[in-house]
Design an enzyme around this catalytic site. Structure first.
Site, PDB file in Angstrom:
ATOM      1  N   ASP A 111       1.913  10.318  -4.608  1.00 49.93           N
ATOM      2  CA  ASP A 111       2.342  10.902  -3.332  1.00 49.93           C
ATOM      3  C   ASP A 111       2.676   9.747  -2.371  1.00 49.93           C
ATOM      4  O   ASP A 111       2.432   8.581  -2.684  1.00 49.93           O
ATOM      5  CB  ASP A 111       1.192  11.759  -2.790  1.00 49.93           C
ATOM      6  N   ASP A 165       6.025  18.484   1.420  1.00 48.14           N
ATOM      7  CA  ASP A 165       5.177  19.152   2.411  1.00 48.14           C
ATOM      8  C   ASP A 165       5.957  20.228   3.156  1.00 48.14           C
ATOM      9  O   ASP A 165       6.350  20.065   4.307  1.00 48.14           O
ATOM     10  CB  ASP A 165       4.602  18.116   3.379  1.00 48.14           C
ATOM     11  N   GLU A 203       7.585   7.194  -0.640  1.00 51.04           N
ATOM     12  CA  GLU A 203       8.964   6.970  -0.155  1.00 51.04           C
ATOM     13  C   GLU A 203       9.235   5.502   0.182  1.00 51.04           C
ATOM     14  O   GLU A 203      10.397   5.120   0.083  1.00 51.04           O
ATOM     15  CB  GLU A 203       9.205   7.860   1.073  1.00 51.04           C
TER      16      GLU A 203
END
Ligand SMILES: *[C@@H]1O[C@H](CO)[C@@H](O)[C@H](O)[C@H]1NC(C)=O
Ligand SMILES: *[C@@H]1O[C@H](CO)[C@@H](O)[C@H](O)[C@H]1NC(C)=O
Ligand SMILES: *[C@@H]1O[C@H](CO)[C@@H](O)[C@H](O)[C@H]1NC(C)=O
Ligand SMILES: *[C@@H]1O[C@H](CO)[C@@H](O)[C@H](O)[C@H]1NC(C)=O
Ligand SMILES: *[C@@H]1O[C@H](CO)[C@@H](O)[C@H](O)[C@H]1NC(C)=O
Ligand SMILES: *[C@@H]1O[C@H](CO)[C@@H](O)[C@H](O)[C@H]1NC(C)=O
Ligand SMILES: *[C@@H]1O[C@H](CO)[C@@H](O)[C@H](O)[C@H]1NC(C)=O
Ligand SMILES: *[C@@H]1O[C@H](CO)[C@@H](O)[C@H](O)[C@H]1NC(C)=O
Ligand SMILES: *[C@@H]1O[C@H](CO)[C@@H](O)[C@H](O)[C@H]1NC(C)=O
Ligand SMILES: *[C@@H]1O[C@H](CO)[C@@H](O)[C@H](O)[C@H]1NC(C)=O
Length: 840
Positions: free
Chosen positions: A453, A530, A456
């Site tokens: 997670d 999300d 990015e």
């Protein structure tokens, strides 16, 4: 039509992402400058046709302008209707991506002919004789692609071609026109409908590709999300073609349907203009051409196709035990429970919180005793702490650095953190080793998957749009700016390798990632990040995953129920029903939301959720078979209708699971009826399967209104198919291993039906190493009521198929009812290679 789409997009705009943090085009200098740039005559390039040369099957043509700038157009035919076009410069300092493609595709020989004094034609000599590239001198030059005399794409059009070459700036822009197309698709990931709306000349921003932790992301917005796949397909009912920009820097793309042709105008921050052109001519072939370049989704282990229970967070080992026990006592099947960041010792990945998870090994043994798996989170930020061995081992060697050579430190879950430099092969190797059983203390093989997670990567710094500074430096003196969009991709590559090595190459790794890029399918499943517990997010989860399926990322799902906020029970039930058909099926929820494990609700709600979960488990053999077929053909597992029926565009709420199952779950609030569009023509039969007593037959080409209530989520089997299911209800996929198959035989107008089933050991690589699998075709023979099975791939030895029951459907003699009968297999007979189930 496009205007209509645009209005929908605006109306659907939902929750707020912070627009002060996440910038619009006018606040990003290169986007603001390039979006409406009008190039002066002296900067337009002309193609010097007399200069053309060829070496190793690559065509080179000099481009020059009146300002004495020079570029080199490089063009290679790659076979299978693919080509590659690069723009090169003398002494280029531009970064060239090297980790994304499966391999460097070889160029094939080409020939040329002169069209007239101002253009040249090039075409491959051996294959695809119909494809021809026409280069027109200009200024401005043009590169056009024809299929015979039909113009497919204007790949480069000098009027909108710009390339900076100043020392500190490497921005470039170009436009691709899709002459044969009516709709443009692509540029995942954005929370929008499948058909890309017009952005050029509207108040809407261009679509942004810049992997980003976009908290509170909005439906209908072109804002960047977690992943970037720089692909655009132009589609019409006649043909499909596409492009793939092989570049991982930030980019913005304006979509237009006005002007001469539908077009995509790319504005790119840095790196190389390296463009693959995919010439179809069908969507199926375009997808295949793209997966030839970037790979397919690997065959997963069977358990990963089951239901996953997750929450931020299950805080203690006692809670893990309790959740699993309650799922069992309430008869909800599940395969895995997930641990979010809080299970660690102070957000140090590969560790356990010593108070709350004092005995992780016993916890895993307990999970294993009920045939459940554990998945833990592992993010790329590493807590700055010399007592943390992962940090100590990476410090000053394997982290992303400032230009002056110091490790970058940014803020994330653990507080001050450094970020592994996954571009560095040595750093990837270092990171991979932490997955080994001896270094990941307290891990066992029950910890069967990993969740990457925040990759990015996310950095808690609003002034940097929540990621790391673009001037940071990676291995080989590469600027972060040049590889930003593959940072997460590279993390999953290391995680995949870590799990592979941990099990000595004997188990198929399972990694879930939030950040993704072209090729991520080789290493990880993807979820839509999300999202929010609201209806537009349920609907858009279908378009997001359908689009990812069209770019090879076939393992995809969304947080069931929505991550942020708490869904009402109607939305939660609908989400469980819709989630059945997406390849990845996991409930997940944000920390501050109400607990929402399925057993916490009223009996009626539980019943609906339980039916959804069980329906999923019954279809797991279908998913598994489709994964196998995907690895062979690149065919998506979840398909929009226009994949198999090219004219059926603008439908975002239907889904095909493979070619034979159509689902139209209820994605809207408070409705008593929905409209279903049945694909095919009037000889195509669709059998309604979600109703037992009053089931109906439907025909392709019709649209019908069906009554629904909360327990109804319509799905259909196609006439002519055989769907192999496992219908016995069990707590997990492992508990189902020895169960017999039930064959749903769905007759077409000619009373025929065929189907496939793929089986192997469901976990190892023996299927590819030792041919240890059985790929079977079932054929129904109406003349004698027999089902024949034959092996069409692999080796049947050791993979016998037990069928106990056949459910035969055909249209009733009159009316729209189904005549359905259940037949137990009476006798099984071997006739040479063919095994026959006798029904009479
Ligand atoms: C861009 O964002 C800024 C700051 O949020 C805002 O003031 C401006 O109006 C926006 N521009 C456009 C074209 O949306
Ligand atoms: C190339 O084209 C020329 C002229 O059209 C033709 O004579 C020649 O045979 C072609 N060469 C190949 C290898 O096809
Ligand atoms: C935007 O509008 C202008 C003026 O109408 C037009 O010339 C141009 O082609 C349009 N651009 C695009 C990309 O559609
Ligand atoms: C440990 O568990 C307790 C009880 O659920 C919880 O309050 C606490 O926050 C947990 N600690 C951590 C670090 O998650
Ligand atoms: C494992 O299960 C046993 C038996 O139910 C229980 O006593 C023990 O607390 C469990 N351990 C963990 C770590 O969950
Ligand atoms: C690191 O470990 C040493 C020895 O156990 C201890 O004295 C020290 O306080 C620890 N430092 C931190 C920052 O936790
Ligand atoms: C696991 O334990 C070993 C031995 O105590 C230690 O050296 C290693 O750093 C630990 N791993 C992690 C991730 O803390
Ligand atoms: C390197 O640059 C960073 C960012 O400007 C700065 O924070 C850091 O102190 C510098 N390190 C050294 C050793 O100068
Ligand atoms: C939904 O409709 C079906 C078919 O008409 C019916 O059997 C069922 O009882 C209804 N369920 C609810 C919850 O209304
Ligand atoms: C894979 O094949 C090897 C060699 O035939 C065998 O030892 C092993 O048990 C097989 N693995 C599985 C999971 O069946």
């Amino acid at each position: 039509m496009m205007r209509f789409l645009f209005i929908i997009a605006i109306l659907a705009t939902t929750r707020g992402a912070d627009h002060n943090v996440f910038r619009n085009c006018s606040r990003i200098p290169f986007c603001n400058e390039l979006r409406n740039i009008i190039l002066p005559g002296d900067s337009l390039f002309k193609a010097d046709l007399s200069s053309w040369s060829s070496s190793e099957n690559m065509l080179k043509i000099l481009l020059t302008n009146k300002k004495n700038d020079a570029r080199i157009l490089e063009l290679s035919f790659l076979g299978e209707n693919k080509l590659r076009i690069k723009i090169a410069e003398e002494n280029s300092k531009r970064y060239e991506l090297s980790d994304v493609l499966l391999s460097d595709p070889p160029a094939i020989p080409f020939n040329h002919s002169k069209e007239d004094s101002s253009s040249l034609n090039f075409y491959p000599t051996s294959t695809s004789p119909n494809i021809r590239v026409k280069i027109t001198e200009g200024p401005p030059f043009r590169v056009e692609i024809y299929n015979e005399n039909n113009l497919l794409e204007v790949v480069l059009d000098g009027t909108r071609f710009f390339m900076d070459n100043q020392k500190e700036r490497q921005t470039f822009a170009f436009s691709v026109g899709f002459d044969d197309a009516k709709r443009l698709y692509g540029l995942p990931s954005h929370a929008v409908d499948l058909e890309l709306p017009q952005t050029a000349n509207t108040s809407m921003d261009p679509f942004r590709l810049r992997n980003s932790d976009t908290a509170g992301y909005e439906v209908g917005s072109p804002m960047a999300l977690y992943g970037s796949v720089p692909v655009v397909y132009g589609h019409s009912s006649k043909s499909t073609s596409g492009i793939f920009l092989h570049n991982a820097a930030e980019q913005w793309v304006d979509i237009s349907y006005t002007g001469t042709r539908p077009s995509a105008y790319f504005m790119v921050d840095s790196g190389t203009l390296d463009l693959f052109v995919l010439l179809g001519p069908t969507l199926k072939e375009v997808v295949r051409q793209f997966t030839d370049l970037t790979g397919v989704t690997n065959l997963p282990q069977l358990w990963t196709l089951g239901y996953h229970q997750c929450r931020w967070s299950y805080y203690t080992q006692e809670q893990v035990k309790e959740v699993v026990a309650l799922m069992d006592t309430h008869n909800f099947p599940m395969d895995a429970i997930w641990l979010d960041i809080d299970h660690t010792d102070g957000k140090r990945y590969f560790t356990w919180n010593p108070q709350n998870f004092s005995d992780p090994e016993e916890m895993q043994r307990n999970l294993s005793s009920t045939n459940r798996k554990l998945v833990t989170i592992s993010d790329p930020h590493i807590k700055v702490d010399m007592n943390y061995s992962v940090y100590a081992g990476a410090k000053e060697k394997f982290f992303v650095k400032w230009e002056n050579g110091s490790d970058f430190e940014g803020s994330c879950w653990p507080g001050l953190s450094s970020y592994i430099d996954f571009l560095n092969p040595e750093a990837r190797k270092f990171y991979s080793t932490w997955y080994s059983y001896d270094k990941y203390n307290g891990s066992t093989d029950v910890l069967a998957g990993i969740w990457n997670d925040m990759n990015e990567p996310s950095v808690f710094d609003d002034s940097l749009e929540k990621t790391m500074p673009f001037e940071l430096v990676h291995h080989g003196n590469v600027k972060h700016r040049d590889i930003h969009n593959i940072y997460g991709f590279l993390q999953t590559k290391a995680s995949y390798q870590g799990l592979l090595d941990r099990d000595n190459g004997k188990k198929r790794p399972f990694v879930l990632t939030r950040s993704h890029f072209a090729g991520s399918q080789r290493y990880a499943a993807v979820w839509t990040g999300d999202n929010t517990a609201d209806w537009p997010y349920l609907r858009v989860s279908y378009s997001e995953c359908l689009l990812l399926n069209l770019v090879g990322i076939a393992f995809c799902g969304s947080d069931v129920g929505g991550f942020a906020n708490s869904p009402d029970v109607e939305l939660l039930q609908r989400w469980y029903q819709a989630g059945v058909w997406l390849t990845f099926y996991r409930e997940h929820a944000e920390e501050t939301t109400k607990m929402r494990e399925p057993y916490l609700f009223d009996k009626e709600v539980q019943d609906v959720i339980r039916r959804a979960l069980r329906l999923r488990y019954k279809h797991i053999p279908v998913f598994y078979t489709l994964f196998h077929e995907h690895t062979i053909s690149g065919d998506p597992i979840n398909r929009p209708l226009f994949y198999d029926y090219p004219g059926m565009v603008d439908i975002n709420d239907h889904i095909l699971l493979g070619p034979n199952i159509l689902a139209r779950p209820v994605l809207e609030q408070g409705v008593n009826a929905i409209t279903v569009h049945f694909p095919g023509d009037n000889s195509t039969i669709w059998y309604r399967m979600d109703q037992q007593q009053t089931s109906t037959v439907h025909y392709g080409g019709s649209s019908e209104k069906l009554d629904v209530n909360i327990s109804i989520s319509p799905f259909f089997y196609k006439g002519g198919s055989i769907v192999a299911r496992k219908d016995i209800e069990r707590p997990s996929t492992t508990d189902m291993l020895d169960d017999p198959y039930t064959l749903y035989v769905n007759l077409n107008n000619n009373k025929r039906a065929v189907g496939t089933l793929y089986i192997d050991d469901f976990s190892s690589f023996n299927y590819s190493i030792n041919n240890r699998y059985n790929y079977i075709r079932f054929t129904y023979d109406h003349s004698n009521g027999e089902v024949h099975t034959e092996t069409i791939g692999g080796d049947p030895k050791g993979f016998d198929v037990h069928v106990d029951k056949i459910i035969l459907s055909e249209p009733a003699v009159s009316g729209s009812q189904i005549y359905r009968k259940e037949i137990f297999v009476k006798e099984t007979e071997h006739r040479g290679e063919v095994k026959v189930f006798k029904l009479k």
